[in-house]
Design a protein around this motif. Sequence first.
Motif, PDB file in Angstrom:
ATOM      1  N   LEU A 123       0.596  -0.753  -0.150  1.00  0.00           N
ATOM      2  CA  LEU A 123      -0.154  -0.071  -0.290  1.00  0.00           C
ATOM      3  C   LEU A 123       0.420   1.252  -0.321  1.00  0.00           C
ATOM      4  O   LEU A 123       2.275   1.355   0.764  1.00  0.00           O
ATOM      5  CB  LEU A 123      -0.617   0.275   0.969  1.00  0.00           C
ATOM      6  N   ASP A 124       0.181   2.528  -0.981  1.00  0.00           N
ATOM      7  CA  ASP A 124       0.813   3.293  -0.863  1.00  0.00           C
ATOM      8  C   ASP A 124       1.242   3.883   0.414  1.00  0.00           C
ATOM      9  O   ASP A 124       0.110   3.932   1.321  1.00  0.00           O
ATOM     10  CB  ASP A 124       0.435   4.162  -1.543  1.00  0.00           C
ATOM     11  N   THR A 125       2.705   4.459   1.213  1.00  0.00           N
ATOM     12  CA  THR A 125       2.740   4.571   2.337  1.00  0.00           C
ATOM     13  C   THR A 125       2.610   6.098   2.842  1.00  0.00           C
ATOM     14  O   THR A 125       1.950   6.472   3.532  1.00  0.00           O
ATOM     15  CB  THR A 125       4.344   4.366   3.249  1.00  0.00           C
ATOM     16  N   ALA A 143      -0.144   7.312   1.680  1.00  0.00           N
ATOM     17  CA  ALA A 143      -1.843   7.630   1.599  1.00  0.00           C
ATOM     18  C   ALA A 143      -1.968   7.103   2.489  1.00  0.00           C
ATOM     19  O   ALA A 143      -3.006   7.464   2.712  1.00  0.00           O
ATOM     20  CB  ALA A 143      -2.153   6.849   0.805  1.00  0.00           C
ATOM     21  N   ILE A 149      -7.192   3.315  -0.902  1.00  0.00           N
ATOM     22  CA  ILE A 149      -5.316   3.515  -1.728  1.00  0.00           C
ATOM     23  C   ILE A 149      -4.931   3.147  -2.561  1.00  0.00           C
ATOM     24  O   ILE A 149      -5.048   1.769  -3.107  1.00  0.00           O
ATOM     25  CB  ILE A 149      -4.630   3.036  -0.590  1.00  0.00           C
ATOM     26  N   PRO A 150      -3.567   3.413  -3.281  1.00  0.00           N
ATOM     27  CA  PRO A 150      -3.539   3.043  -4.602  1.00  0.00           C
ATOM     28  C   PRO A 150      -2.138   1.889  -3.803  1.00  0.00           C
ATOM     29  O   PRO A 150      -1.695   1.786  -2.927  1.00  0.00           O
ATOM     30  CB  PRO A 150      -2.407   3.569  -5.641  1.00  0.00           C
ATOM     31  N   THR A 151      -2.261   0.726  -4.579  1.00  0.00           N
ATOM     32  CA  THR A 151      -1.437  -0.681  -4.188  1.00  0.00           C
ATOM     33  C   THR A 151       0.355   0.190  -5.858  1.00  0.00           C
ATOM     34  O   THR A 151      -0.131   0.284  -5.843  1.00  0.00           O
ATOM     35  CB  THR A 151      -1.292  -1.482  -4.486  1.00  0.00           C
ATOM     36  N   ALA A 152       0.974  -1.310  -4.937  1.00  0.00           N
ATOM     37  CA  ALA A 152       2.180  -1.156  -6.310  1.00  0.00           C
ATOM     38  C   ALA A 152       2.023  -1.422  -7.267  1.00  0.00           C
ATOM     39  O   ALA A 152       2.514  -1.426  -8.773  1.00  0.00           O
ATOM     40  CB  ALA A 152       3.353  -2.127  -5.253  1.00  0.00           C
TER      41      ALA A 152
END
Lengths: 216, 322
Positions: free
Chosen positions: A30-32, A34, A42-45
């Motif tokens: 998970l985007d740290t 966010a 939350i965006p992921t990688a």
Amino acid sequence: MTQPPVLIAFPKGRLGDELVPRLAGTPLALDTAALKSRVLRIPTATPGVAALLLKGADLPRYVAAGVASLGIVGSDTLDEMDVDLLELADLGFGACRLSLCALAGVTLEQLRARPHLRLATKFPKATEAWLAREGLTAELVPLSSSAELAPLLGLADAIVDLVQTGGTLRAHGLVETAVLGRSSARLVAARGAYLSEPGRIRPLADLLLGALKDKA
Amino acid sequence: MPVRTPHFPDLLFGSAARLRRWEGALMDLLAAHGYRELHPSLVLRGAVPEGGLRFFDGDDLVALRWDFTVALAGLLARGFPAPPDRVAYAGAVFRRPVQPWEAVERFEVGCERIQPEGEATNEADVELARLLMAIPGALGLKSAILHLGNAALVRRPLEAEGIFGELADAVVAALSRRAPHRVREALDGHPSGARLSAHAEALLSELDGPRTLDALASSPYAELLAGEREHMDRALQALLPILPPNLELRVDLADVAGLGFYTGPTLRLWAPGAQQELAAGGRYDRLFPGLGRPWQAAGFCVRLSRLLDLAETRPDLFEQPQ
């Protein structure tokens, strides 16, 4: 037409605290930035895959309705709810016991002997099933949090609650008198998404399983 | 605590016109294949299952038609000494929904293929699958997925192991969730636990094209289910050469929905991205014998209400009408 992003529902709270570090460094990390904000989507990688952060009790509804295609939730929550979704794997982590707990010195036999037993819990379905198995009846006191207070303050004779390390119980002078069941994190999927688009959802489920397995 | 508010949607102009058009197109398609319409009364008397809409007509407790197959079976068993071989139906059924977003009033079109007991059923099953394959085209769906399953793949091993009642229900519920770990939990300590768990793993291992059938080879019940496998294999041989380009065919060995009703092959129609199946059916050979008639039957039902919802939420899945 561009495909909408696939949403994965992740739990907030205890299970989420265990999950997020496990995902770090994986394709579903998970985007740290966010995560530090108050944002709940939350965006992921992995491009095209985003995470929703939800309360455990709400999470199965998002998945059952197909809003999120996949999710991670405790089996205790699933067992309490009447929702139609797929449960693809037992992820093993987040393991805890669903236990009957009473003040230290109060035994199970003493509780059984009460003519009017009062049990405080946020797990009424599991509690009713256990009472039926044991041939007991009780008044259920529905609570949504801080059940440990109930026996201390006379709201109930005992509680049925999740126990992981037992630290919270000890801090309130409570002990486990019976184990009703066990719970762990489960990978769940929306029935519709999984059955109508397995080519899209199954690889993502495998990716998630792989990421968590590597971190086990 | 589940919240169930009655959900009785009205159909406005576009949806009403679409319903009329689809119902007509599907009934024409069924009539062209020899299926003649029967229209059981909207009001049914007799035992009503939980979820039916009941009310008093004077002193009589009656219910709105909650299921076409059940209503038709009563009508046929009462009024026909020999079974009509092909029957179609169209209209509304009324049931309190399991899922909160489903409406109480649901529009359906469907058909049934009925035969005397003992007749070979392979051709009838393939005939129904071919008809269902034509449904997406008749509705203007750009693409669809047909799932083939077989209720006997779960039913027969459970019966062979003497597992009935609550334990059988727990195993079926676990399979319905596609949760092999729940199957193991349910059978923990049972003498057949290891065998049935291995069988569940085999059923759940694939959800793909015809080669999915190969997964049955790894089941401890492969020999017991050889006939079912052969039946499914023959159906696939008959269907694959005529598969329309916009239709994908998948074998779903773990399809247990309606296991209490279905006895053999099952069919389900999906659209990519749809949250609910759009049509479902299969073989239910125990229905008419239960009503005192030595007949066997299979059929399917197209859920027009779900299709209307899909047309509203995902119009991109449909061809624009001319």
